[in-house]
Motif scaffolding. Structure first.
Motif, PDB file in Angstrom:
ATOM      1  N   VAL A 130      32.270  43.931  14.313  1.00  0.00           N
ATOM      2  CA  VAL A 130      30.909  44.395  14.064  1.00  0.00           C
ATOM      3  C   VAL A 130      30.365  43.669  12.836  1.00  0.00           C
ATOM      4  O   VAL A 130      30.999  43.634  11.779  1.00  0.00           O
ATOM      5  CB  VAL A 130      30.873  45.919  13.842  1.00  0.00           C
ATOM      6  N   GLY A 131      29.212  43.075  12.975  1.00  0.00           N
ATOM      7  CA  GLY A 131      28.621  42.292  11.899  1.00  0.00           C
ATOM      8  C   GLY A 131      28.740  40.795  12.122  1.00  0.00           C
ATOM      9  O   GLY A 131      28.028  40.014  11.490  1.00  0.00           O
ATOM     10  N   ARG A 132      29.624  40.393  13.061  1.00  0.00           N
ATOM     11  CA  ARG A 132      29.779  38.970  13.381  1.00  0.00           C
ATOM     12  C   ARG A 132      29.923  38.769  14.885  1.00  0.00           C
ATOM     13  O   ARG A 132      30.763  38.015  15.347  1.00  0.00           O
ATOM     14  CB  ARG A 132      30.972  38.363  12.652  1.00  0.00           C
ATOM     15  N   GLY A 133      29.096  39.463  15.642  1.00  0.00           N
ATOM     16  CA  GLY A 133      29.096  39.265  17.084  1.00  0.00           C
ATOM     17  C   GLY A 133      29.986  40.210  17.853  1.00  0.00           C
ATOM     18  O   GLY A 133      30.085  40.116  19.083  1.00  0.00           O
ATOM     19  N   GLY A 134      30.664  41.140  17.144  1.00  0.00           N
ATOM     20  CA  GLY A 134      31.557  42.075  17.816  1.00  0.00           C
ATOM     21  C   GLY A 134      30.869  43.360  18.204  1.00  0.00           C
ATOM     22  O   GLY A 134      29.656  43.447  18.292  1.00  0.00           O
TER      23      GLY A 134
END
Length: 333
Positions: A130-134
């Protein structure tokens, strides 16, 4: 090297001009030796996409074509004693960090090296967070692809024993690790593909084994990872929440400290009780005074973790249940 040479020639009384030339030649010789050594020894963690992976190597590999080359990677540590004629057990490491991008797989590098030095092949994986494309479903499908990539790694490292795979995860990585054991249940529902690798055993270290529990400080993170609370996304929770999706065929070792303030100890006992109720093999390993992060700290609770991993591997080797008592793992390394 240059300083030592300078002092030597000075005390030998060599004229200044010759001294300068000799020091320069010594420095050049040192550079040449360094270049030669670098050409003979592969750097640690070298990016390697093709060709054989040799015993003792540490190689970072992309596992998802078209994915994020900075995140869809894993580092494979091969023991020096391995050979193409031997088979070595495989440990998959999954780091935690609340499924958020602030923590990466490097936090388990020391653990990976220690496990490698004990004769294991170690696959330390990264995934989009979460925060990098997750988030949903990417974080989970990435984990699935990463574990399954062992099949491809076997082609390059024949010593990998894919019948002896134990998945170990810490915190949010504990949730992902236990979930990998259940991927074969209703695999058509995902996330990710039907499994090519099902672990023989799983070790959860301070794992988030109930993503909807109010006994953990990172329940809010669960909502971020799954897109919202269970009241809105009950189906998503049912697919990846360990306590809701238990595979009775895969033994799970739950290692948890009583004083864990991030994921409370009752989360572990609750999962244990649910697994027992569905006749799934589960062992609760209770540790004292190591908190949440101590189980992956080589200075604190790592000995407890090693005991649980050895027990999990014994199950993988024999197919028989092995009990780890609390007293067997209590204490510090």
């Amino acid at each position: 090297m240059t300083t030592l040479a300078t002092e030597c020639v000075r005390y030998l009384g060599v004229p200044r001009r010759r001294r300068v030339i000799q020091v320069a030649l010594t420095a050049l010789l040192g550079i040449a030796v360094a270049v030669l050594v670098e050409g003979c020894v592969a750097p640690t963690g070298e990016r390697s996409q093709t060709g054989p992976l040799r015993p003792g190597s540490v190689s970072t590999v992309d596992y998802l074509p078209g994915g994020d080359p900075s995140q869809n990677i894993g580092t494979l540590y091969l023991p020096k004693t391995a050979s193409a004629r031997t088979q070595v057990p495989v440990i998959v490491l999954i780091h935690g960090g609340g499924w958020k991008a602030r923590v990466g797989k490097d936090v388990l590098d020391a653990n990976a090296r220690d496990l490698r030095d004990r004769g294991n092949a170690v696959w330390n994986i990264e995934y989009r967070r979460v925060g990098r494309g997750g988030g949903w479903p990417t974080t989970f499908s990435d984990t699935a692809y990463a574990v399954d990539h062992l099949v491809e790694l076997k082609r390059r490292a024949p010593m990998l024993n894919l019948d002896d795979v134990v998945v170990v995860g810490h915190s949010a990585g504990g949730q992902l690790a236990v979930w990998t054991a259940s991927r074969g249940l209703h695999s058509e529902s995902g996330p990710g593909p039907a499994p090519r690798i099902v672990p023989k055993a799983v070790v959860s270290l301070a794992g988030v084994l109930n993503m909807a529990s109010d006994r953990t400080r990172i329940t809010r993170n669960s909502g971020d990872a799954l897109g919202g609370p269970p009241s809105r996304f009950a189906r998503r929770y049912a697919l990846v929440n360990p306590i809701e999706r238990i595979n009775p065929e895969v033994p799970v070792f739950v290692v948890h400290s009583r004083d864990d303030a991030v994921v409370r100890y009752p989360v572990a006992t609750e999962y244990r009780d649910r697994a027992v109720a569905v006749h799934a093999p589960v062992t609760l390993v209770t540790v004292d005074h190591v908190g949440h992060g101590g189980l992956v700290s080589t200075q604190r609770g790592w000995s407890s973790t090693l005991s649980a991993i050895r027990a999990a591997q014994s199950v993988a080797h024999s197919g028989k249940t092995v009990t780890v008592t609390t007293s067997a793992v209590r204490g510090r390394r």
